[in-house]
Structures are given as structure tokens and as C-alpha cells.
Design a protein around this motif. Structure first.
Motif, mmCIF file in Angstrom:
data_model
loop_
_atom_site.group_PDB
_atom_site.id
_atom_site.type_symbol
_atom_site.label_atom_id
_atom_site.label_comp_id
_atom_site.label_asym_id
_atom_site.label_seq_id
_atom_site.Cartn_x
_atom_site.Cartn_y
_atom_site.Cartn_z
ATOM 1 N N TYR A 31 0.855 -1.169 0.000
ATOM 2 C CA TYR A 31 0.000 0.000 0.000
ATOM 3 C C TYR A 31 0.900 1.231 0.000
ATOM 4 N N LYS A 32 0.603 2.202 -0.858
ATOM 5 C CA LYS A 32 1.386 3.440 -0.979
ATOM 6 C C LYS A 32 2.864 3.140 -1.232
ATOM 7 N N ASP A 33 3.144 2.300 -2.198
ATOM 8 C CA ASP A 33 4.516 1.895 -2.534
ATOM 9 C C ASP A 33 5.116 2.863 -3.549
ATOM 10 N N HIS A 34 6.404 2.726 -3.788
ATOM 11 C CA HIS A 34 7.139 3.576 -4.724
ATOM 12 C C HIS A 34 6.991 3.065 -6.155
ATOM 13 N N ALA A 35 7.190 3.972 -7.108
ATOM 14 C CA ALA A 35 7.204 3.599 -8.528
ATOM 15 C C ALA A 35 8.536 2.925 -8.843
ATOM 16 N N PRO A 36 8.617 2.150 -9.899
ATOM 17 C CA PRO A 36 7.571 1.809 -10.859
ATOM 18 C C PRO A 36 6.622 0.754 -10.290
ATOM 19 N N PRO A 37 5.424 0.623 -10.867
ATOM 20 C CA PRO A 37 4.494 -0.409 -10.409
ATOM 21 C C PRO A 37 5.156 -1.791 -10.434
ATOM 22 N N LYS A 42 7.574 -14.014 -2.501
ATOM 23 C CA LYS A 42 8.268 -14.683 -1.398
ATOM 24 C C LYS A 42 8.085 -16.183 -1.583
ATOM 25 N N PHE A 43 9.189 -16.892 -1.532
ATOM 26 C CA PHE A 43 9.161 -18.353 -1.598
ATOM 27 C C PHE A 43 10.325 -18.864 -0.770
ATOM 28 N N ALA A 44 10.011 -19.499 0.355
ATOM 29 C CA ALA A 44 11.044 -19.962 1.296
ATOM 30 C C ALA A 44 11.969 -18.789 1.608
ATOM 31 N N GLU A 45 13.267 -18.940 1.383
ATOM 32 C CA GLU A 45 14.210 -17.851 1.673
ATOM 33 C C GLU A 45 14.398 -16.898 0.492
ATOM 34 N N HIS A 46 13.680 -17.122 -0.582
ATOM 35 C CA HIS A 46 13.826 -16.317 -1.800
ATOM 36 C C HIS A 46 12.791 -15.200 -1.842
ATOM 37 N N LYS A 47 13.255 -14.026 -2.236
ATOM 38 C CA LYS A 47 12.376 -12.870 -2.405
ATOM 39 C C LYS A 47 12.761 -12.154 -3.691
ATOM 40 N N SER A 48 11.767 -11.556 -4.343
ATOM 41 C CA SER A 48 12.069 -10.754 -5.525
ATOM 42 C C SER A 48 11.052 -9.638 -5.659
ATOM 43 N N ILE A 49 11.426 -8.647 -6.460
ATOM 44 C CA ILE A 49 10.528 -7.567 -6.848
ATOM 45 C C ILE A 49 10.490 -7.576 -8.367
ATOM 46 N N ILE A 50 9.273 -7.589 -8.920
ATOM 47 C CA ILE A 50 9.092 -7.717 -10.362
ATOM 48 C C ILE A 50 8.227 -6.561 -10.873
ATOM 49 N N ILE A 58 13.616 -6.771 -10.759
ATOM 50 C CA ILE A 58 14.463 -5.618 -10.466
ATOM 51 C C ILE A 58 15.223 -5.757 -9.156
ATOM 52 N N GLU A 59 14.867 -6.780 -8.387
ATOM 53 C CA GLU A 59 15.601 -7.040 -7.148
ATOM 54 C C GLU A 59 15.351 -8.475 -6.723
ATOM 55 N N GLY A 60 16.379 -9.114 -6.177
ATOM 56 C CA GLY A 60 16.230 -10.459 -5.644
ATOM 57 C C GLY A 60 16.215 -11.531 -6.718
ATOM 58 N N SER A 61 15.732 -12.721 -6.310
ATOM 59 C CA SER A 61 15.697 -13.851 -7.235
ATOM 60 C C SER A 61 14.708 -14.905 -6.748
ATOM 61 N N LEU A 62 14.387 -15.794 -7.651
ATOM 62 C CA LEU A 62 13.574 -16.975 -7.367
ATOM 63 C C LEU A 62 14.267 -18.171 -7.992
ATOM 64 N N PRO A 63 14.009 -19.382 -7.475
ATOM 65 C CA PRO A 63 14.527 -20.566 -8.165
ATOM 66 C C PRO A 63 14.018 -20.584 -9.610
ATOM 67 N N LYS A 64 14.820 -21.133 -10.502
ATOM 68 C CA LYS A 64 14.529 -21.104 -11.940
ATOM 69 C C LYS A 64 13.114 -21.571 -12.274
ATOM 70 N N LYS A 68 10.094 -19.007 -13.764
ATOM 71 C CA LYS A 68 9.364 -19.252 -15.015
ATOM 72 C C LYS A 68 7.854 -19.278 -14.760
ATOM 73 N N LEU A 69 7.447 -19.987 -13.739
ATOM 74 C CA LEU A 69 6.034 -20.105 -13.386
ATOM 75 C C LEU A 69 5.431 -18.734 -13.077
ATOM 76 N N ILE A 70 6.097 -17.946 -12.247
ATOM 77 C CA ILE A 70 5.569 -16.652 -11.830
ATOM 78 C C ILE A 70 5.543 -15.664 -12.986
ATOM 79 N N LEU A 71 6.567 -15.654 -13.811
ATOM 80 C CA LEU A 71 6.572 -14.737 -14.948
ATOM 81 C C LEU A 71 5.469 -15.087 -15.947
#
Length: 92
Positions: A31-37, A42-50, A58-64, A68-71
Motif C-alpha cells: 500500500y502506498k509503494d514507490h514507482a515503478p508499479p 516470497k518463496f522460502a528464503e527467496h524474495k524478488s521484486i518484479i 528488479i531485485e532479488g531472485s527466485l529458483p529457476k 518461469k512459473l511466476i513470470l
């Protein structure tokens, strides 16, 4: 009342509710986050911003396999993600 506001009221973590969970990967938006949209994952110890527009991580990573699934999921649900982002961040 729109769905986003209802979810914010029902969720104990009002700043960053989980809107979807895909095969264990949480899809969250601030809520009220910064740009860009963008959305957070979050998955186990993995986090990313897409980014929503380009689906670039644009930040972090996910298992391969989860990446693929999330994208693929995000591409199919880009309109919904944009709508949620706009509801949560009306002035951006």
C-alpha cells in the motif's frame, strides 16, 4: 467496497497483503509503494521484486522453475496486477 480495500481490512499485515499464492510463491503488493508499479514474491528464503509492465526482476531472485512459473502467471494476469497496484497506489 472494492476487493483491495476488503483484503486490506481482513489482512493482519495491512502494509503488504498476499493477494495470490502460486505453488507456494506468495504474490504481494504494498500500500502506498514507490514507482515503478511492481509486485513482491516470497518463496522460502527467496524474495524478488518484479515490474508489472516489463515483468523484469528488479531485485532479488527466485529458483529457476518458480521464476518461469511466476513470470508466465504474471503475463497472463498483468491487468489484474495493474488494477490492484492502482487501487493501492492511486496517486502514482
Amino acid at each position: 467496497m472494492n476487493v483491495v480495500l476488503l483484503l486490506l481490512q481482513l489482512n493482519t499485515d495491512k502494509a503488504m497483503p498476499t493477494f495470490f499464492t502460486i505453488e507456494g510463491v506468495k504474490i504481494q503488493l504494498f500500500y502506498k509503494d514507490h514507482a515503478p508499479p511492481h509486485f513482491h514474491t516470497k518463496f522460502a528464503e527467496h524474495k524478488s521484486i518484479i515490474r508489472i509492465d516489463s515483468l523484469e526482476i528488479i531485485e532479488g531472485s527466485l529458483p529457476k522453475n518458480k521464476k518461469k512459473l511466476i513470470l508466465e502467471w504474471a503475463k497472463e494476469n498483468k491487468g489484474t496486477l495493474e488494477e490492484i497496484w492502482n487501487d493501492l497506489n492511486p496517486k502514482l
